[in-house]
Write an enzyme that holds these catalytic residues in place. Structure first.
Site, PDB file in Angstrom:
ATOM      1  N   CYS A  76       0.789  -1.197  -0.047  1.00  0.00           N
ATOM      2  CA  CYS A  76       0.033  -0.101  -0.002  1.00  0.00           C
ATOM      3  C   CYS A  76       0.808   1.209  -0.026  1.00  0.00           C
ATOM      4  CB  CYS A  76      -1.098  -0.010   1.117  1.00  0.00           C
ATOM      5  SG  CYS A  76      -2.259   1.082   1.066  1.00  0.00           S
ATOM      6  N   HIS A 164      -3.610  -5.552   0.838  1.00  0.00           N
ATOM      7  CA  HIS A 164      -2.935  -5.978   2.193  1.00  0.00           C
ATOM      8  C   HIS A 164      -2.776  -7.655   2.111  1.00  0.00           C
ATOM      9  CE1 HIS A 164      -2.554  -1.994   4.223  1.00  0.00           C
ATOM     10  NE2 HIS A 164      -3.340  -1.437   3.331  1.00  0.00           N
ATOM     11  N   GLU A 166      -1.606  -9.372   4.363  1.00  0.00           N
ATOM     12  CA  GLU A 166      -1.461  -9.507   5.754  1.00  0.00           C
ATOM     13  C   GLU A 166      -2.910  -9.822   6.369  1.00  0.00           C
ATOM     14  OE1 GLU A 166      -1.029  -5.100   5.818  1.00  0.00           O
ATOM     15  OE2 GLU A 166      -0.752  -6.945   4.437  1.00  0.00           O
ATOM     16  N   ASP A 222       4.569 -14.998  31.094  1.00  0.00           N
ATOM     17  CA  ASP A 222       5.923 -14.168  30.753  1.00  0.00           C
ATOM     18  C   ASP A 222       7.070 -14.323  31.758  1.00  0.00           C
ATOM     19  OD1 ASP A 222       4.193 -13.534  28.693  1.00  0.00           O
ATOM     20  OD2 ASP A 222       3.967 -11.522  29.523  1.00  0.00           O
TER      21      ASP A 222
END
Length: 506
Positions: A76, A164, A166, A222
């Site tokens: 884009c 796009h 993705e 985490d």
């Protein structure tokens, strides 16, 4: 690796995720980033942008270090930027394309479109369009409404897409990205949890050597995965500290210490609730609360860490969304909030910092954790913010408010577990509002607090949608909370998505 240069697109993180799903390592950096060493960079992807490429204030980048040297894919805005930099022309489109479109006139034999069928659905989101390609760029695909849907350079591996690939709505976007990263860039698709563990353990051993490391555990995914990786790498050189800041979930301090008992970690539990609550007195602003909690954590952590002899490293469970949301790249991404890991402590204590997970998204951390053999009780826990209930109590934090919210949160989480919804939800939270409303209990009027229940679904926390919990479950939760938590007479459900809202309220 593949390098993604961020020009501010709302889809930038999706680009990185799609590449990683192909088992190719990928990093996001600001559009003006230029790596010191390009040997490990096999390809570059230029993101879209909310700016017009024709706007003098729009982000521009010096791409001389990569154009013609390694493959480049512009998406884009990125495609329009490549076009203008090479003498082509971009104009405001007379026919705006937002949403679904279909490819046509795909040039046979183009490597980027290998395995992609004519008529394949793509996703458009642009107001400008390429009206003329430069002399050395060649058209390789159109749609029914625009003349240039994709192009390539004649003698360099430089490609541009107006759509796009993705986003999920581009039906063969994964194939197109695979063509670019695997075939054109030549990346090996071998970036797996097992390879990450092997490489990270080796890196930690080489970097830390025989020195000692201190890590602040939170009980969450985490820090637990970070601790296990470090434990595998350096064993007894790792010292873990778990601080009870008084803002944890009900019984969490005891439960977390118990869960670590069988993991072989050297953990010291520290009760410090009074220190944190005193520091929060009179504070209502979210960032001020975060800073106060961080400051006291530093004080408590430093005091405990100083009891250890000759510690040289501070380990943190920082993950990639923490990095993205906490670092402004001047235009593409604004700082959303201070992330929960501790700033200031390394300098104050003269410690070096190690963050073994700072390149991973949350779902990737969980996959690594499973490969490490960590219990699902820890890995499948919902994310919980570092400042804890301190940022789920809107306004001033007091001990009574914490106790009330702990009870609400406990009822909510247990209700999700007993109904089978806990594992279908990415994150569940209860928020206590500084709002009182009239109610009736028995024959008496009440004027008590309102709580918000929030449950969202997500993959990595960068975007999220609210979960459509059954009315029957919401009704039971509301009834249980109001009947059992003193001071609460109203329950509401948050149906906001991220964006525009964030997952947490503060």
């Amino acid at each position: 690796m593949i390098l993604v240069l961020d020009f501010g697109s709302q889809y930038t993180q999706l680009i990185s995720r799609r590449v990683r799903e192909l088992q190719v390592y990928c990093e996001i950096h600001p559009y003006h980033y230029r790596p010191e060493n390009t040997d490990s960079v096999r390809g570059v992807i230029l993101s879209g942008s909310p700016f017009s490429v024709r706007d003098p204030q729009g982000p521009k980048a010096d791409l001389s270090w990569c154009i013609g040297k390694i493959p480049v894919l512009g998406i884009c805005y990125g495609a329009q930027l490549i076009t203008m930099m090479n003498g082509g022309e971009v104009m405001q489109s007379s026919t705006r394309e937002y949403g679904r479109a279909n490819l046509s006139d795909i040039v046979p034999g183009e490597r980027l479109f290998k395995g992609i069928e004519p008529g394949s659905q793509v996703w458009m989101s642009h107001a400008d369009t390429i009206v003329r390609l430069s002399d050395d760029h060649h058209l390789i695909a159109r749609t029914n409404d625009i003349g240039v849907a994709a192009f390539r350079s004649g003698d360099k591996d430089v490609f541009g897409l107006q759509f796009h690939p993705e986003v999920y709505h581009t039906s063969q976007g994964e194939q197109l990205l695979k063509n670019f990263v695997a075939d054109i860039c030549g990346c090996s698709q071998n970036w797996t949890p097992e390879s990450f563990i092997q490489n990270t353990v080796k890196y930690l051993q080489e970097t830390i050597g025989n020195e000692k490391v201190v890590l602040g555990l939170s009980g969450g995914v985490d820090s637990s995965v970070a601790a296990t990786l470090l434990n595998d790498a350096i064993g007894a050189q790792l010292y873990c500290i778990f601080v009870d800041n008084g803002l944890l979930r009900k019984n969490e301090f005891e439960d977390v210490l118990l869960s670590y008992k069988d993991m072989g970690l050297n953990v010291r539990g520290v009760r410090a609730a009074d220190h944190f609550l005193r520091a929060l007195e009179g504070i209502t602003a979210p960032e001020e609360k975060r800073k106060a909690i961080g400051r006291v954590f530093i004080e408590v952590f430093e005091r405990e860490a100083n009891k250890l002899k000759e510690v040289q490293w501070l380990a943190q469970g920082t993950i990639y969304p923490d990095v993205i949301e906490s670092v402004s790249v001047k235009g593409p991404s604004a700082t959303i909030k201070s992330h929960h890991n501790v700033g200031g402590l390394p300098e104050k204590m003269n410690l070096k910092v190690v963050e073994p997970l700072n390149a991973l998204f949350k779902d990737e951390v969980r996959r690594v954790g499973r490969s490490l053999g960590i219990s699902s009780i820890i890995l499948d826990r919902h994310p919980f913010p570092g400042p804890g209930l301190g940022i789920r109590i809107i306004g001033e934090v007091t001990a009574d408010k914490v106790r009330a919210l702990q009870e609400v949160d406990h009822i909510f989480v247990q209700g999700l577990k007993s109904s089978g919804w806990y594992d279908k939800v990415w994150q569940a939270a209860a928020i206590l509002l500084p709002v009182q409303s009239v109610g009736v209990m028995g024959d008496e009027r009440t004027y008590e607090n309102t709580v918000v229940l929030r449950a969202v679904e997500s993959t990595d926390g960068m975007t999220a949608d609210w979960v459509h919990l059954p009315y029957e479950l919401l009704a039971r939760l509301s009834n249980d909370i109001i009947n059992n938590v003193k001071g609460v007479n109203r329950v509401v459900y948050d149906i906001s998505s991220k964006p525009p809202a964030t997952i947490e309220w503060e």
